[in-house]
Design a protein around this motif. Structure first.
Motif, PDB file in Angstrom:
ATOM      1  N   ILE A  62      14.695 -78.295  22.846  1.00  0.00           N
ATOM      2  CA  ILE A  62      15.842 -77.439  22.498  1.00  0.00           C
ATOM      3  C   ILE A  62      16.692 -78.117  21.429  1.00  0.00           C
ATOM      4  O   ILE A  62      17.112 -77.493  20.462  1.00  0.00           O
ATOM      5  CB  ILE A  62      16.657 -77.105  23.766  1.00  0.00           C
ATOM      6  CG1 ILE A  62      15.817 -76.221  24.690  1.00  0.00           C
ATOM      7  CG2 ILE A  62      17.967 -76.421  23.393  1.00  0.00           C
ATOM      8  CD1 ILE A  62      16.436 -75.966  26.048  1.00  0.00           C
ATOM      9  N   LEU A  63      16.867 -79.432  21.576  1.00  0.00           N
ATOM     10  CA  LEU A  63      17.655 -80.154  20.577  1.00  0.00           C
ATOM     11  C   LEU A  63      16.987 -80.088  19.201  1.00  0.00           C
ATOM     12  O   LEU A  63      17.654 -80.056  18.177  1.00  0.00           O
ATOM     13  CB  LEU A  63      17.827 -81.627  20.990  1.00  0.00           C
ATOM     14  CG  LEU A  63      18.662 -81.880  22.259  1.00  0.00           C
ATOM     15  CD1 LEU A  63      18.710 -83.378  22.566  1.00  0.00           C
ATOM     16  CD2 LEU A  63      20.071 -81.330  22.101  1.00  0.00           C
ATOM     17  N   GLY A  64      15.660 -80.074  19.219  1.00  0.00           N
ATOM     18  CA  GLY A  64      14.922 -80.085  17.950  1.00  0.00           C
ATOM     19  C   GLY A  64      14.667 -78.711  17.376  1.00  0.00           C
ATOM     20  O   GLY A  64      14.005 -78.579  16.349  1.00  0.00           O
ATOM     21  N   GLY A  65      15.143 -77.687  18.060  1.00  0.00           N
ATOM     22  CA  GLY A  65      14.958 -76.335  17.512  1.00  0.00           C
ATOM     23  C   GLY A  65      13.561 -75.797  17.704  1.00  0.00           C
ATOM     24  O   GLY A  65      13.124 -74.891  16.995  1.00  0.00           O
ATOM     25  N   LEU A  66      12.835 -76.355  18.681  1.00  0.00           N
ATOM     26  CA  LEU A  66      11.505 -75.820  18.975  1.00  0.00           C
ATOM     27  C   LEU A  66      11.598 -74.729  20.018  1.00  0.00           C
ATOM     28  O   LEU A  66      10.687 -73.937  20.184  1.00  0.00           O
ATOM     29  CB  LEU A  66      10.597 -76.921  19.535  1.00  0.00           C
ATOM     30  CG  LEU A  66       9.970 -77.889  18.563  1.00  0.00           C
ATOM     31  CD1 LEU A  66       9.092 -78.881  19.321  1.00  0.00           C
ATOM     32  CD2 LEU A  66       9.124 -77.142  17.543  1.00  0.00           C
ATOM     33  N   ASP A  67      12.690 -74.729  20.743  1.00  0.00           N
ATOM     34  CA  ASP A  67      12.812 -73.824  21.877  1.00  0.00           C
ATOM     35  C   ASP A  67      14.280 -73.420  21.975  1.00  0.00           C
ATOM     36  O   ASP A  67      15.158 -74.118  21.450  1.00  0.00           O
ATOM     37  CB  ASP A  67      12.374 -74.573  23.150  1.00  0.00           C
ATOM     38  CG  ASP A  67      11.885 -73.611  24.216  1.00  0.00           C
ATOM     39  OD1 ASP A  67      12.028 -72.396  24.019  1.00  0.00           O
ATOM     40  OD2 ASP A  67      11.369 -74.103  25.249  1.00  0.00           O
ATOM     41  N   PRO A  69      17.579 -72.331  24.505  1.00  0.00           N
ATOM     42  CA  PRO A  69      18.009 -72.443  25.898  1.00  0.00           C
ATOM     43  C   PRO A  69      18.198 -71.053  26.512  1.00  0.00           C
ATOM     44  O   PRO A  69      18.412 -70.082  25.780  1.00  0.00           O
ATOM     45  CB  PRO A  69      19.350 -73.160  25.788  1.00  0.00           C
ATOM     46  CG  PRO A  69      19.868 -72.809  24.435  1.00  0.00           C
ATOM     47  CD  PRO A  69      18.657 -72.632  23.549  1.00  0.00           C
ATOM     48  N   THR A  70      18.092 -70.970  27.844  1.00  0.00           N
ATOM     49  CA  THR A  70      18.383 -69.717  28.519  1.00  0.00           C
ATOM     50  C   THR A  70      19.886 -69.463  28.474  1.00  0.00           C
ATOM     51  O   THR A  70      20.344 -68.338  28.299  1.00  0.00           O
ATOM     52  CB  THR A  70      17.907 -69.792  29.983  1.00  0.00           C
ATOM     53  OG1 THR A  70      16.576 -70.289  29.991  1.00  0.00           O
ATOM     54  CG2 THR A  70      17.936 -68.435  30.645  1.00  0.00           C
ATOM     55  N   ALA A  83      21.201 -69.425  19.760  1.00  0.00           N
ATOM     56  CA  ALA A  83      20.582 -68.095  19.796  1.00  0.00           C
ATOM     57  C   ALA A  83      20.078 -67.746  18.402  1.00  0.00           C
ATOM     58  O   ALA A  83      20.035 -66.590  18.012  1.00  0.00           O
ATOM     59  CB  ALA A  83      21.597 -67.067  20.278  1.00  0.00           C
ATOM     60  N   ALA A  84      19.725 -68.802  17.642  1.00  0.00           N
ATOM     61  CA  ALA A  84      19.353 -68.581  16.245  1.00  0.00           C
ATOM     62  C   ALA A  84      18.014 -67.840  16.142  1.00  0.00           C
ATOM     63  O   ALA A  84      17.215 -67.854  17.074  1.00  0.00           O
ATOM     64  CB  ALA A  84      19.253 -69.916  15.524  1.00  0.00           C
ATOM     65  N   GLU A  85      17.823 -67.216  15.013  1.00  0.00           N
ATOM     66  CA  GLU A  85      16.549 -66.530  14.772  1.00  0.00           C
ATOM     67  C   GLU A  85      15.491 -67.537  14.342  1.00  0.00           C
ATOM     68  O   GLU A  85      15.794 -68.669  13.973  1.00  0.00           O
ATOM     69  CB  GLU A  85      16.742 -65.492  13.667  1.00  0.00           C
ATOM     70  CG  GLU A  85      17.525 -64.316  14.151  1.00  0.00           C
ATOM     71  CD  GLU A  85      17.547 -63.212  13.138  1.00  0.00           C
ATOM     72  OE1 GLU A  85      17.129 -63.469  11.985  1.00  0.00           O
ATOM     73  OE2 GLU A  85      17.972 -62.106  13.500  1.00  0.00           O
ATOM     74  N   ASP A  86      14.289 -67.078  14.346  1.00  0.00           N
ATOM     75  CA  ASP A  86      13.177 -67.951  14.014  1.00  0.00           C
ATOM     76  C   ASP A  86      13.343 -68.599  12.642  1.00  0.00           C
ATOM     77  O   ASP A  86      13.128 -69.795  12.476  1.00  0.00           O
ATOM     78  CB  ASP A  86      11.878 -67.151  14.060  1.00  0.00           C
ATOM     79  CG  ASP A  86      10.694 -68.046  13.785  1.00  0.00           C
ATOM     80  OD1 ASP A  86      10.387 -68.866  14.655  1.00  0.00           O
ATOM     81  OD2 ASP A  86      10.108 -67.945  12.690  1.00  0.00           O
ATOM     82  N   GLY A  87      13.792 -67.832  11.673  1.00  0.00           N
ATOM     83  CA  GLY A  87      13.932 -68.353  10.312  1.00  0.00           C
ATOM     84  C   GLY A  87      14.954 -69.484  10.267  1.00  0.00           C
ATOM     85  O   GLY A  87      14.737 -70.507   9.610  1.00  0.00           O
TER      86      GLY A  87
END
Lengths: 243, 791
Positions: A62-67, A69-70, A83-87
């Motif tokens: 989550i910290l690395g932006g791979l996933d 958080p709920t 809650a960022a988008e994939d891009g």
């Protein structure tokens, strides 16, 4: 000198608040994180310690932006990307994060040099691939394919690849997990070297408590929660670690 | 109770459903084309044979000018002859109310007493002609349908200069006219050509054939060689103006039916081979990958005590299921295509009943071939799975070894970014697989070209035949050759701008111990302003017929093994039947028939006759056509009127209808083939490189960028496949046009640039479609799971 949580004048580079992560696996809900508050400060080296299944990898992802958080928030330099988008996540990884994994994940069809160049070609402010390889003492094996390198060498190429973009944060998930002790220490030395020379904020995940000795802070994770944080007054050089 | 291994099988098939469907569809295409072709052949063969047998279609056919009826007895005495039927047949102009153009009718005699011995009629409605009535006619069904003529309607026929009215008493079909082709026509045109049957007495009186005949049909005993009968018959008929007997194989209607059967059989060989070959490669590729990912499981199963055979059978079963799905779908599509195909033939060929009721055989052949294909495809991968020692199988496979090669060191490589290098090296690392992917794409492109080129070649053929080699718009055939000075009469007809004489004479050509029965067209020499020039499609220009000597079509020259300067013995079969040794002065390329040309005056001189002509080529002002037609209908000397525009229209009408059916079928087939190859290739690449692509995503590559890495490889292979496909297409069309080349018809091999383009675009679209499907999978790539697991 890394900034520390005790110094109120320094702001956290990366700050997570109230992180929870629930995986749904069939009809079972797995609570991997149950409300974690965590901050990462500029230039520091943190070791995340925990048993397997404790949630440390989930936190790192989550910290690395791979996933995502709920629940909860993750701020990088003041911006929330929980809650960022994939891009946006892709750009965050591309510009700010370097990853090192247990299983190297090199591209077999590219040489050591080219594996590093893969990143320098798309990063905004990279160093030269050969410099990155020099930082991990692999300048002599630049033109070797992964299949021609030992496990330790492959992991060092992975480290060179991770730091060639001059990331703000270097995240290493069990970087020595697949290596013997001697080779593992070589890899840890390379990580230590990056942290010291470039000042890259570094997080290392391990279940090996000895590795904690080289960190500024040791964060213990257990059952999806932070169980405690130890601060090392002085860091041990990686070459002095023994297990 | 489903065993655990079978449950695994079902789940694997479900997991790989995209690939399973893609392979099954390719197999289905193979089975479909096979079933289509074989079942159509079956329908045509069975129907034709039954029709011929039941209605006593003859084995030998001959025409004469006029032979006495008593000759019949002598003909019957030729050894091997079972039955003889003499007839009177003539081409005549038919006048139908409310139809301006003259219609050519083939008037054929039937006994007033009932069915003839041979070439019997199938009365579709109405009745037989009544004895003693001279105003009754039975009409061929397609002709009646084309004009909406019904029983009781009447029409006029100009017989020997007299216009006579007939009442339609019957509508019939006849095995002699399954394919109704007017003399000199390329395609049937039921509006302008039809067969009419009348009582023998009526025709005998009209054409001065009392106690005589001008047409004879023979039925031979079983297992009698036809050649000796032809020779003996020719001898008997020679002095009565016999123009040479022909065997059933050369009878025009039968020739076309048999030719279609041959074409379908050729198709049944070429097309399924393509699909089955690709299916073998696809099953091999998919199974090899599956077994690579299941190394651990295989090791585990062996450790548990499963035998090699049980493991092999597990994977073979999987391929058999895929092949069974393919055979099932293919059989259904094949039946549908077969029915479409047969229905199309039913409009072209007039059978009393053409039933599409395929036997089990085509399906069995399709099933067996596909099963063999699946087994062959599975062979090497299953073998490698079986050979794995359990301990080794449970270890991860050693990483693929890349070495320095042209893909790492060349100057060119240094210009490329890393993702492109990955794609290129992947190709270099798996050259065989890459080649097969390109080859699969090439085959689908080739298939498209093969079908689309028919349109190009037939257009070219029409262009050459209708426009380059025919500058007139009406050809008038005369009952008897006329003196050249009467050409003036034709020039005087309404709307006629120019008239040009032509003479057609039957002749045998003999050279190098080969005899060819054909004829010579006498035309005017010159290049400019000719209405009936000789057009050579090699030089693509008009060839002026020299004052002396013969100009042969290439097919005829090849048949007789003649070159320019050689001499050929010509035996005329008309007039005084002179024989000459004539030099060949030119060889030209034509697509229809085996014509031979001579200067008209030279031809007349050789026949020792005064200048005469048998056909008049007319250039007509189309605004005054109807006046001309009205006049021609009432001109007794005219036996037939051929309109170029009508011929062109019917050519394109039939061409468009039939070719469209095939083009749409084949576009679908080629699309599926291209899709199957591209989809499997991309999907396997994704499965092998999921980890690599996930790594790239983690390193900060966007979805678009990793799609590039994955699809770039496939795109390169497709781009390599396209030019290869053009070559394959050229080769396929070459073999098709050669397979279909006959003395009657030759389809020029011609592929327009636009055809290459259209084929390439179709296949590119199919690969884009498959790429889009795989791209959706890329978006679902689970980064974390992929990276945390060992390969």
């Amino acid at each position: 000198m890394p900034s520390t949580p005790n110094d109120p004048t320094t702001k956290a580079t990366l700050e997570a608040k109230g992180l929870t992560k629930v995986y749904r696996s069939g009809e079972v809900e797995v609570h991997a994180l149950r409300g974690v508050d965590f901050a990462l400060y500029r230039h520091e080296m943190v070791v995340l310690l925990g048993a397997s299944g404790s949630g440390k990898s989930t936190l790192l992802n989550i910290l690395g932006g791979l996933d995502l958080p709920t629940d909860g928030s993750v701020h990088f330099e003041g911006k929330d990307f929980s809650a960022a988008e994939d891009g946006a996540l892709t750009r965050f990884r591309r510009d700010h994060v370097g990853f090192v994994f247990q299983f190297y994940n090199l591209i077999p069809s590219l040489t050591a040099y080219e594996n590093v160049a893969l990143v320098t070609e798309i990063a905004p402010n990279p160093i030269l691939p050969e410099e990155a390889l020099k930082l991990v003492s692999l300048e002599g094996r630049m033109n070797h394919f992964p299949a021609q390198l030992s496990g330790g060498e492959q992991q060092r190429v992975a480290i060179a690849r991770a730091i060639a973009k001059q990331p703000d944060i270097l995240l290493c998930d069990e970087p020595t997990g697949a290596l013997d002790k001697q080779t593992g220490i070589l890899v840890l030395e390379a990580i230590e070297n990056i942290n010291r020379e470039l000042g890259t904020t570094t997080v290392v995940i391990t279940h090996n408590t000895v590795v904690g000795g080289m960190a500024d802070r040791i964060v213990h994770i257990s059952d999806g929660l932070i169980a405690g944080i130890d601060i090392n007054k002085s860091r041990l050089p990686a070459k002095d670690l023994d297990w | 109770m489903v065993s655990a291994l079978n449950k695994k099988l079902i789940r694997e098939l479900w997991r790989l459903r995209g690939q399973v469907v893609a392979i099954a569809m390719v197999i289905a295409c193979g089975v479909a084309t096979l079933v289509m072709a074989l079942s159509t052949v079956e329908a045509l063969q069975v129907t034709t044979q039954a029709y011929y047998d039941r209605y006593h279609f003859g084995d030998v056919f001959a025409t004469v000018t006029r032979a006495p009826e008593r000759l019949k007895q002598k003909i019957a005495e030729i050894p091997g002859v079972q039955a003889v039927q003499t007839r009177i047949t003539r081409y005549a102009t038919v006048d139908i109310k409310n139809f301006e153009e003259p219609v050519v009718g083939l008037v054929t005699s039937i006994p007033e007493s009932g069915q003839p011995r041979l070439s019997q009629l199938v009365i579709r409605s109405g009745r037989w002609v009544s004895p003693g009535r001279d105003d009754e006619v039975i009409l061929a069904e397609p002709f009646a349908e084309a004009h909406g003529l019904k029983l009781g309607d009447s029409l006029s026929v100009i017989m020997n200069g007299h216009k006579r009215s007939f009442q339609i008493v019957g509508i019939a079909l006849c095995p002699e006219f399954i394919y109704n082709l007017a003399p000199g026509a390329l395609m049937p045109d039921d509006k302008r050509f039809g067969v009419l049957w009348m009582g023998r007495e009526v025709l005998a009186a009209a054409f001065d054939q009392d106690e005589a005949f001008n047409d004879v049909t023979l039925k031979l005993l079983h297992n009698v060689a036809v050649e000796p009968v032809l020779e003996r018959l020719d001898v008997l008929l020679e002095k009565y103006g016999g123009t040479g007997a022909i065997a059933r194989a050369d009878q025009i209607s039968n020739w076309f039916v048999m030719n279609e059967i041959t074409q379908q059989l050729t198709m049944a060989r070429i097309l399924p081979t393509i699909f089955i070959t690709v299916a073998i490669f696809l099953t091999n590729m998919v199974l090899a990958r599956l077994i690579a990912t299941e190394r651990n499981e295989i090791g585990l199963l062996k450790a548990f005590g499963y035998s090699n055979w049980e493991i092999a059978w597990h994977y073979i079963k999987m391929m058999l299921v895929i092949s069974a799905i393919g055979v099932g779908i293919g059989s259904l599509i094949g039946m549908l295509f077969g029915r479409m195909n047969t229905e199309m033939y039913a409009t072209l060929f007039r059978f009393p009943l053409l039933i599409y009721r395929p036997s089990a055989e085509p399906f069995l052949i399709g099933g067996i071939l596909s099963t063999i294909a699946a087994l062959v495809g599975a062979l090497s991968s299953v073998n490698s799975a079986v050979k794995l020692p359990p301990a080794e199988a449970m270890q991860p496979p050693s990483p693929p070894v890349y070495r320095h090669s042209i893909f790492t060191h060349s100057r060119f490589i240094r210009w490329l970014d890393q993702p492109t290098r990955i794609a290129l090296r992947q190709i270099g690392r798996f050259p065989v697989r890459s080649f097969f992917t390109s080859a699969g794409i090439a085959l689908s492109v080739g298939l498209m070209i093969m079908i689309l080129q028919w349109d190009d070649s037939l257009n070219h053929m029409a262009q050459v035949n209708f426009y380059q080699a025919q500058r007139q718009n009406v050809v008038v055939g005369l009952v008897e050759p006329q003196a050249t000075r009467s050409l003036h009469d034709f020039e005087q007809l309404p709307g006629v701008i120019r008239a040009e004489p032509m003479r057609m004479v039957g002749a045998d050509f003999i050279a190098n111990n080969i005899t060819h029965r054909g004829g010579i067209n006498g035309i005017r020499s010159g290049k400019e302003n000719l209405l009936q020039p000789v057009y050579d499609d090699i030089k693509q220009e008009i060839f002026s017929v020299p004052e002396n000597g013969l100009v042969l079509s290439m097919t005829l020259a090849k048949k007789l093994k003649l070159n320019i300067g050689d001499k050929v013995l010509v035996e005329f079969r008309e007039g005084r039947r002179p024989k000459y040794s004539i030099p060949v002065v030119g060889i030209i390329k034509t697509y229809i028939g085996t014509p031979a040309y001579m200067n008209l005056s030279a031809l007349n001189r050789l026949l020792k006759e005064r200048p005469r002509f048998s056909h008049a080529n007319l250039l007509v002002d189309r605004k005054k056509e109807n006046e001309l037609f009205a006049e021609l209908k009432n001109t007794p000397r005219v036996s037939a009127v051929m309109l170029k525009q009508a011929a062109i229209d019917s050519f394109y009408d039939i061409l468009v209808k039939h070719l469209m059916v095939f083009i749409s079928m084949f576009t679908g087939l080629a699309f599926i083939l291209g899709f199957g190859v591209a989809y499997n290739s991309t999907r396997i690449s994704l499965s092998e490189r999921g980890r690599e692509l996930a790594t790239l995503r983690v390193l900060g590559f966007s979805r678009g960028e990793i799609s590039y890495v994955l699809l770039c490889e496939v795109a390169i292979l497709i781009l390599l496949g396209l030019p290869l496909g053009c070559l394959v297409g050229w080769g396929l069309s070459w073999s098709m046009t050669n397979a279909f080349g006959t003395e009657l018809f030759r389809v020029p091999q011609l592929v327009e640039a636009s055809t290459y383009g259209a084929a390439a675009v179709t296949i590119i679209l199919s690969t884009i479609f498959s790429a889009a499907l795989v791209r959706r999978k890329l978006d679902k790539l689970d980064l974390i799971r992929v990276l945390k697991t060992r390969e």
